[in-house]
Design a protein around this motif. Structure first.
Motif, mmCIF file in Angstrom:
data_model
loop_
_atom_site.group_PDB
_atom_site.id
_atom_site.type_symbol
_atom_site.label_atom_id
_atom_site.label_comp_id
_atom_site.label_asym_id
_atom_site.label_seq_id
_atom_site.Cartn_x
_atom_site.Cartn_y
_atom_site.Cartn_z
ATOM 1 N N ILE A 51 32.792 37.021 -24.937
ATOM 2 C CA ILE A 51 34.175 37.078 -24.448
ATOM 3 C C ILE A 51 34.406 35.965 -23.431
ATOM 4 C CG2 ILE A 51 35.869 38.488 -23.235
ATOM 5 C CD1 ILE A 51 34.352 40.965 -24.231
ATOM 6 N N LEU A 52 33.435 35.758 -22.558
ATOM 7 C CA LEU A 52 33.564 34.752 -21.505
ATOM 8 C C LEU A 52 33.710 33.352 -22.091
ATOM 9 C CD1 LEU A 52 33.572 35.020 -18.396
ATOM 10 C CD2 LEU A 52 31.153 34.382 -18.432
ATOM 11 N N THR A 53 32.931 33.043 -23.131
ATOM 12 C CA THR A 53 33.041 31.713 -23.739
ATOM 13 C C THR A 53 34.405 31.512 -24.386
ATOM 14 O OG1 THR A 53 32.103 32.392 -25.882
ATOM 15 C CG2 THR A 53 30.561 31.593 -24.205
ATOM 16 N N ARG A 54 35.043 32.612 -24.769
ATOM 17 C CA ARG A 54 36.340 32.513 -25.437
ATOM 18 C C ARG A 54 37.508 32.479 -24.457
ATOM 19 N NH1 ARG A 54 35.886 30.230 -30.266
ATOM 20 N NH2 ARG A 54 34.056 31.067 -31.359
ATOM 21 N N MET A 55 37.217 32.501 -23.172
ATOM 22 C CA MET A 55 38.251 32.243 -22.169
ATOM 23 C C MET A 55 38.429 30.728 -22.102
ATOM 24 S SD MET A 55 37.273 35.141 -19.300
ATOM 25 C CE MET A 55 38.381 34.462 -18.066
ATOM 26 N N PHE A 56 39.079 30.212 -23.118
ATOM 27 C CA PHE A 56 39.137 28.783 -23.392
ATOM 28 C C PHE A 56 40.570 28.384 -23.730
ATOM 29 C CE2 PHE A 56 37.789 24.993 -25.993
ATOM 30 C CZ PHE A 56 37.026 24.380 -25.020
ATOM 31 N N ASP A 57 41.509 29.055 -23.053
ATOM 32 C CA ASP A 57 42.930 28.823 -23.336
ATOM 33 C C ASP A 57 43.366 27.404 -22.960
ATOM 34 O OD1 ASP A 57 42.890 31.492 -23.934
ATOM 35 O OD2 ASP A 57 43.957 32.136 -22.132
ATOM 36 N N ASP A 58 44.354 26.915 -23.660
ATOM 37 C CA ASP A 58 45.004 25.664 -23.287
ATOM 38 C C ASP A 58 45.755 25.910 -21.978
ATOM 39 O OD1 ASP A 58 46.678 23.449 -22.972
ATOM 40 O OD2 ASP A 58 47.020 23.244 -25.131
ATOM 41 N N PRO A 59 45.404 25.209 -20.895
ATOM 42 C CA PRO A 59 46.051 25.475 -19.603
ATOM 43 C C PRO A 59 47.534 25.127 -19.558
ATOM 44 C CG PRO A 59 44.637 23.538 -19.461
ATOM 45 C CD PRO A 59 44.371 24.163 -20.797
ATOM 46 N N ARG A 60 48.025 24.482 -20.613
ATOM 47 C CA ARG A 60 49.444 24.144 -20.654
ATOM 48 C C ARG A 60 50.300 25.318 -21.153
ATOM 49 N NH1 ARG A 60 48.603 18.945 -24.373
ATOM 50 N NH2 ARG A 60 47.448 20.594 -25.456
ATOM 51 N N ILE A 61 49.630 26.345 -21.693
ATOM 52 C CA ILE A 61 50.347 27.488 -22.260
ATOM 53 C C ILE A 61 50.554 28.558 -21.190
ATOM 54 C CG2 ILE A 61 50.230 29.338 -23.980
ATOM 55 C CD1 ILE A 61 48.584 27.466 -25.731
ATOM 56 N N GLU A 62 51.754 29.038 -21.076
ATOM 57 C CA GLU A 62 52.064 30.062 -20.079
ATOM 58 C C GLU A 62 51.270 31.341 -20.366
ATOM 59 O OE1 GLU A 62 55.954 32.385 -18.178
ATOM 60 O OE2 GLU A 62 56.210 30.858 -19.740
ATOM 61 N N GLY A 63 50.748 31.941 -19.299
ATOM 62 C CA GLY A 63 49.978 33.168 -19.443
ATOM 63 C C GLY A 63 48.520 32.956 -19.799
ATOM 64 N N HIS A 64 48.047 31.704 -19.709
ATOM 65 C CA HIS A 64 46.650 31.424 -20.058
ATOM 66 C C HIS A 64 45.694 31.999 -19.010
ATOM 67 C CE1 HIS A 64 47.784 28.098 -17.348
ATOM 68 N NE2 HIS A 64 46.516 28.160 -16.948
ATOM 69 N N LEU A 65 44.469 32.199 -19.427
ATOM 70 C CA LEU A 65 43.419 32.682 -18.533
ATOM 71 C C LEU A 65 42.774 31.518 -17.800
ATOM 72 C CD1 LEU A 65 41.736 35.215 -20.979
ATOM 73 C CD2 LEU A 65 43.056 35.816 -18.948
ATOM 74 N N PRO A 66 42.187 31.757 -16.617
ATOM 75 C CA PRO A 66 41.459 30.685 -15.923
ATOM 76 C C PRO A 66 40.204 30.301 -16.708
ATOM 77 C CG PRO A 66 41.086 32.787 -14.842
ATOM 78 C CD PRO A 66 42.152 33.030 -15.872
ATOM 79 N N ARG A 67 39.721 29.095 -16.493
ATOM 80 C CA ARG A 67 38.529 28.588 -17.194
ATOM 81 C C ARG A 67 37.270 28.951 -16.400
ATOM 82 N NH1 ARG A 67 38.442 24.269 -20.910
ATOM 83 N NH2 ARG A 67 40.531 25.062 -21.388
ATOM 84 N N PRO A 68 36.286 29.619 -17.027
ATOM 85 C CA PRO A 68 35.064 30.010 -16.295
ATOM 86 C C PRO A 68 34.097 28.839 -16.096
ATOM 87 C CG PRO A 68 35.459 31.402 -18.231
ATOM 88 C CD PRO A 68 36.318 30.187 -18.374
ATOM 89 N N PHE A 69 33.373 28.889 -14.978
ATOM 90 C CA PHE A 69 32.297 27.954 -14.675
ATOM 91 C C PHE A 69 31.127 28.760 -14.113
ATOM 92 C CE2 PHE A 69 36.070 25.429 -14.749
ATOM 93 C CZ PHE A 69 35.677 24.184 -15.234
ATOM 94 N N GLY A 70 29.916 28.289 -14.391
ATOM 95 C CA GLY A 70 28.732 28.993 -13.931
ATOM 96 C C GLY A 70 27.804 29.281 -15.091
ATOM 97 N N VAL A 71 26.857 30.174 -14.876
ATOM 98 C CA VAL A 71 25.935 30.588 -15.931
ATOM 99 C C VAL A 71 26.587 31.726 -16.704
ATOM 100 C CG1 VAL A 71 23.662 31.520 -16.491
ATOM 101 C CG2 VAL A 71 23.908 29.884 -14.601
#
Length: 345
Positions: free
Chosen positions: A283-303
């Motif tokens: 699920i975490l890897t799929r938090m990969f939304d286009d940041p230009r789209i309204e309502g997108h999720l933040p992009r994860p960083f880390g392990v």
């Protein structure tokens, strides 16, 4: 005759720099990555002669010239294959692979996935700038759809790769993401990559200021970074925002953003990161939304994920020991002759 022992001086970052002029474009993110690698190397406690940097082809692949260790600037897409052979033959070495989104995911994509599934104990650093820089600005496997480049003047129609989802699909035992413009975070993840026993896959967002400047600006700039990124830590809730007042909770299997100031949600309601949970890692890897789209999720960083299973070279070594124990050292002449030979008189 003196028998006094000479205590070797501790290594410093300068000991890992060569006398070669660093030749990347001024402002390139590769400079920062090189600096962070040279910074963490002394603390790993590995003699320089036991460290090998293997690269393919691309801007990032000049890396071995600037590291005062053993290294090889190999061929396009094949750094992973060459590093696999080296690790199999010399398992005691610390092997680092430097590749790019084009080198490692296009021509070298097949080699990358097989190295990860085989789980050689090597460290893959994939510099992702979402463009081909060395060949002057063509779109790459990670370029966004509709990307206008010299090779796609009307916009790319390709769907981009999600590198960490690809690595997880290949059963990588360590996947993580960092960025060139967060030195402390990058240093920490480089150390984590090295400490992992198995194939580590570290994607590094790297700015190409000539052909794709600002591709990751929304994740790196002070004004937008707190809202657009989420730094995951083991055992900690997924919280982000300039005031740390936003979080991620799971609605079933769907991540949703909640406001911690709404009087309804608290940190106890949030998703707690567990880097050993394979299903949540997907699920975490799929938090990969286009940041230009309204309502997108933040992009994860880390392990994102870490698992432990035997490495390829350890299994191979055990297999060889068993074969020697059963069959002895063998006879090369007999092996070459085989069972299907005859003598002509």
């Amino acid at each position: 005759m003196s028998t006094a022992t000479v205590t070797p001086q501790p290594l410093t970052a300068k000991d890992f720099a060569t006398d070669q002029e660093v030749r990347w474009c001024p402002g390139c993110g590769d400079y920062s990555i090189l600096k962070q690698v040279q910074t963490i190397m002394p603390g790993l406690g590995i003699p320089k002669e036991n460290i090998v940097i293997v690269s393919g082809i691309g801007c990032s692949s000049r890396f071995p010239y600037y590291m005062n260790t053993y290294g090889m600037h190999s061929i396009h897409g094949r750094a992973t294959a060459i590093a696999s052979g080296l690790k199999a033959a010399r398992p005691e070495l610390s092997v680092w692979i430097v590749t790019g989104d084009g080198d490692g995911l296009s021509i070298g994509g097949n080699h990358t996935i097989h190295l990860l599934r085989r789980n050689f104990d090597v460290n893959v650093m994939l510099f992702n700038n979402q463009i081909y820089g060395l060949t002057k600005g063509q779109y790459s496997p990670t370029s966004e759809t509709n990307k206008v480049t010299k090779s796609t003047p009307f916009g790319s129609i390709d769907h981009p790769f999600n590198p960490l989802a690809l690595a997880l699909g290949a059963d990588a035992t360590f996947i993580a993401r960092s960025m060139d413009r967060d030195p402390k975070h990058l240093q920490e993840l480089l150390k984590r990559s090295h400490a992992h026993k198995g194939a580590s896959f570290l994607e590094i967002y790297q700015n190409c200021n000539i052909f794709n400047d600002g591709a990751f600006e929304i994740f790196t700039e002070k004004g937008s970074k707190p809202q657009e990124t989420i730094f995951v830590e083991q055992g900690q809730p997924l919280i982000f925002g300039a005031a740390k007042d936003k979080g991620i909770k799971l609605d079933g299997l769907r991540p949703v953003v909640v406001d911690l100031n709404d009087g309804v949600h608290t940190a106890a309601d949030l998703w707690i990161h567990d880097e050993h949970d394979f299903y949540k890692a997907q699920i975490l890897t799929r938090m990969f939304d286009d940041p230009r789209i309204e309502g997108h999720l933040p992009r994860p960083f880390g392990v994102f994920y870490q698992a432990f299973r035997p490495t390829y070279e350890d299994i191979m070594g055990a297999q060889l020991e068993e074969a020697f124990a059963k069959r002895g050292n063998g006879d090369l002449d007999k092996l070459l002759a085989g069972n299907e030979t005859w003598t002509i008189k």
